[in-house]
Design a protein around this motif. Structure first.
Motif, PDB file in Angstrom:
ATOM      1  N   CYS A   1       0.841  -1.188   0.000  1.00  0.00           N
ATOM      2  CA  CYS A   1       0.000   0.000   0.000  1.00  0.00           C
ATOM      3  C   CYS A   1       0.880   1.244   0.000  1.00  0.00           C
ATOM      4  O   CYS A   1       1.811   1.358   0.811  1.00  0.00           O
ATOM      5  CB  CYS A   1      -0.915  -0.011   1.220  1.00  0.00           C
ATOM      6  SG  CYS A   1      -1.955   1.458   1.346  1.00  0.00           S
ATOM      7  N   VAL A   2       0.610   2.156  -0.906  1.00  0.00           N
ATOM      8  CA  VAL A   2       1.378   3.393  -1.013  1.00  0.00           C
ATOM      9  C   VAL A   2       1.126   4.290   0.203  1.00  0.00           C
ATOM     10  O   VAL A   2       2.020   4.991   0.665  1.00  0.00           O
ATOM     11  CB  VAL A   2       1.034   4.128  -2.327  1.00  0.00           C
ATOM     12  CG1 VAL A   2       1.661   5.504  -2.376  1.00  0.00           C
ATOM     13  CG2 VAL A   2       1.468   3.290  -3.522  1.00  0.00           C
ATOM     14  N   ASP A   3      -0.075   4.237   0.770  1.00  0.00           N
ATOM     15  CA  ASP A   3      -0.427   5.133   1.870  1.00  0.00           C
ATOM     16  C   ASP A   3       0.042   4.649   3.239  1.00  0.00           C
ATOM     17  O   ASP A   3       0.558   5.430   4.029  1.00  0.00           O
ATOM     18  CB  ASP A   3      -1.937   5.379   1.886  1.00  0.00           C
ATOM     19  CG  ASP A   3      -2.396   6.166   0.665  1.00  0.00           C
ATOM     20  OD1 ASP A   3      -1.619   7.003   0.170  1.00  0.00           O
ATOM     21  OD2 ASP A   3      -3.523   5.929   0.208  1.00  0.00           O
ATOM     22  N   CYS A   4      -0.124   3.357   3.551  1.00  0.00           N
ATOM     23  CA  CYS A   4       0.249   2.878   4.889  1.00  0.00           C
ATOM     24  C   CYS A   4       1.467   1.950   4.885  1.00  0.00           C
ATOM     25  O   CYS A   4       1.917   1.522   5.944  1.00  0.00           O
ATOM     26  CB  CYS A   4      -0.934   2.201   5.568  1.00  0.00           C
ATOM     27  SG  CYS A   4      -1.367   0.582   4.901  1.00  0.00           S
ATOM     28  N   ALA A   5       1.984   1.594   3.701  1.00  0.00           N
ATOM     29  CA  ALA A   5       3.190   0.770   3.520  1.00  0.00           C
ATOM     30  C   ALA A   5       3.026  -0.692   3.938  1.00  0.00           C
ATOM     31  O   ALA A   5       3.997  -1.435   3.998  1.00  0.00           O
ATOM     32  CB  ALA A   5       4.391   1.392   4.225  1.00  0.00           C
TER      33      ALA A   5
ATOM     34  N   CYS B   1      -6.789  -1.694   0.188  1.00  0.00           N
ATOM     35  CA  CYS B   1      -5.958  -2.094   1.317  1.00  0.00           C
ATOM     36  C   CYS B   1      -6.845  -2.449   2.520  1.00  0.00           C
ATOM     37  O   CYS B   1      -7.690  -1.638   2.926  1.00  0.00           O
ATOM     38  CB  CYS B   1      -5.003  -0.961   1.681  1.00  0.00           C
ATOM     39  SG  CYS B   1      -3.999  -1.327   3.142  1.00  0.00           S
TER      40      CYS B   1
ATOM     41  N   CYS C   1      -5.906   0.318   5.560  1.00  0.00           N
ATOM     42  CA  CYS C   1      -6.276   1.743   5.562  1.00  0.00           C
ATOM     43  C   CYS C   1      -7.325   2.099   4.505  1.00  0.00           C
ATOM     44  O   CYS C   1      -7.713   3.252   4.392  1.00  0.00           O
ATOM     45  CB  CYS C   1      -5.030   2.608   5.365  1.00  0.00           C
ATOM     46  SG  CYS C   1      -4.364   2.565   3.684  1.00  0.00           S
ATOM     47  N   HIS C   2      -7.732   1.126   3.708  1.00  0.00           N
ATOM     48  CA  HIS C   2      -8.773   1.278   2.682  1.00  0.00           C
ATOM     49  C   HIS C   2      -8.340   2.104   1.474  1.00  0.00           C
ATOM     50  O   HIS C   2      -9.181   2.541   0.700  1.00  0.00           O
ATOM     51  CB  HIS C   2     -10.077   1.822   3.281  1.00  0.00           C
ATOM     52  CG  HIS C   2     -10.538   1.015   4.445  1.00  0.00           C
ATOM     53  ND1 HIS C   2     -11.063  -0.247   4.301  1.00  0.00           N
ATOM     54  CD2 HIS C   2     -10.511   1.261   5.774  1.00  0.00           C
ATOM     55  CE1 HIS C   2     -11.357  -0.738   5.492  1.00  0.00           C
ATOM     56  NE2 HIS C   2     -11.028   0.150   6.410  1.00  0.00           N
ATOM     57  N   SER C   3      -7.049   2.306   1.300  1.00  0.00           N
ATOM     58  CA  SER C   3      -6.537   3.002   0.118  1.00  0.00           C
ATOM     59  C   SER C   3      -6.645   2.076  -1.095  1.00  0.00           C
ATOM     60  O   SER C   3      -6.672   0.849  -0.960  1.00  0.00           O
ATOM     61  CB  SER C   3      -5.075   3.385   0.348  1.00  0.00           C
ATOM     62  OG  SER C   3      -4.493   3.852  -0.846  1.00  0.00           O
ATOM     63  N   ASP C   4      -6.666   2.665  -2.291  1.00  0.00           N
ATOM     64  CA  ASP C   4      -6.638   1.846  -3.513  1.00  0.00           C
ATOM     65  C   ASP C   4      -5.328   2.060  -4.275  1.00  0.00           C
ATOM     66  O   ASP C   4      -5.217   1.672  -5.432  1.00  0.00           O
ATOM     67  CB  ASP C   4      -7.841   2.145  -4.397  1.00  0.00           C
ATOM     68  CG  ASP C   4      -7.864   3.575  -4.899  1.00  0.00           C
ATOM     69  OD1 ASP C   4      -6.998   4.379  -4.510  1.00  0.00           O
ATOM     70  OD2 ASP C   4      -8.764   3.897  -5.694  1.00  0.00           O
ATOM     71  N   ALA C   5      -4.322   2.648  -3.619  1.00  0.00           N
ATOM     72  CA  ALA C   5      -3.030   2.914  -4.257  1.00  0.00           C
ATOM     73  C   ALA C   5      -2.008   1.864  -3.814  1.00  0.00           C
ATOM     74  O   ALA C   5      -1.679   1.766  -2.633  1.00  0.00           O
ATOM     75  CB  ALA C   5      -2.543   4.312  -3.882  1.00  0.00           C
TER      76      ALA C   5
END
Length: 118
Positions: free
Chosen positions: A22-26, A36, A39-43
């Motif tokens: 995940c780009v946001d939480c690693a 993710c 953290c629910h990111s899609d990056a």
């Protein structure tokens, strides 16, 4: 069965295990997902897990018997794999490979490739 959105992660599977980071939480994620779970990111960015530590094992009896293990990868996620070679006890460090690399020798964890649906 793997689907088209996760296809890039399965095509390069012969060297370690392709995962997502995940780009946001690693946090590393496996199997590949569209969001993710932390953290629910899609990056996401690609990441490869090449080593792991055996956490638990179970022996499937039969001819021949097959040893399976839960492997905590060097990126964090746990995968279930066939353990090939001598000395596959909990706490042992192990190399992660796909089914087409069984002839590498030594102690390895074989994580099978899923069938791919495009």
């Amino acid at each position: 069965m793997a689907h088209a959105p996760t296809l890039p992660y399965w095509k390069g599977f012969d060297v370690g295990i392709e995962m997502q980071r995940c780009v946001d939480c690693a946090q590393a994620v496996f199997p590949p997902r569209s969001m993710c779970p932390h953290c629910h990111s899609d990056a996401f960015a690609p990441a490869t897990a090449s080593r792991g530590v055996i956490e638990e094992t179970t022996l499937q009896t039969g001819s021949p018997p097959i040893l399976f293990g839960s492997i905590r990868t060097d990126l964090g996620p746990i995968v279930v794999a066939e353990i090939v070679g001598e000395g596959g006890a909990p706490g042992t460090e192990i190399t992660l490979v796909s089914t087409n690399k069984r002839q590498t020798g030594g102690l390895i964890a074989v994580v099978p490739q899923p069938s791919i649906k495009e």
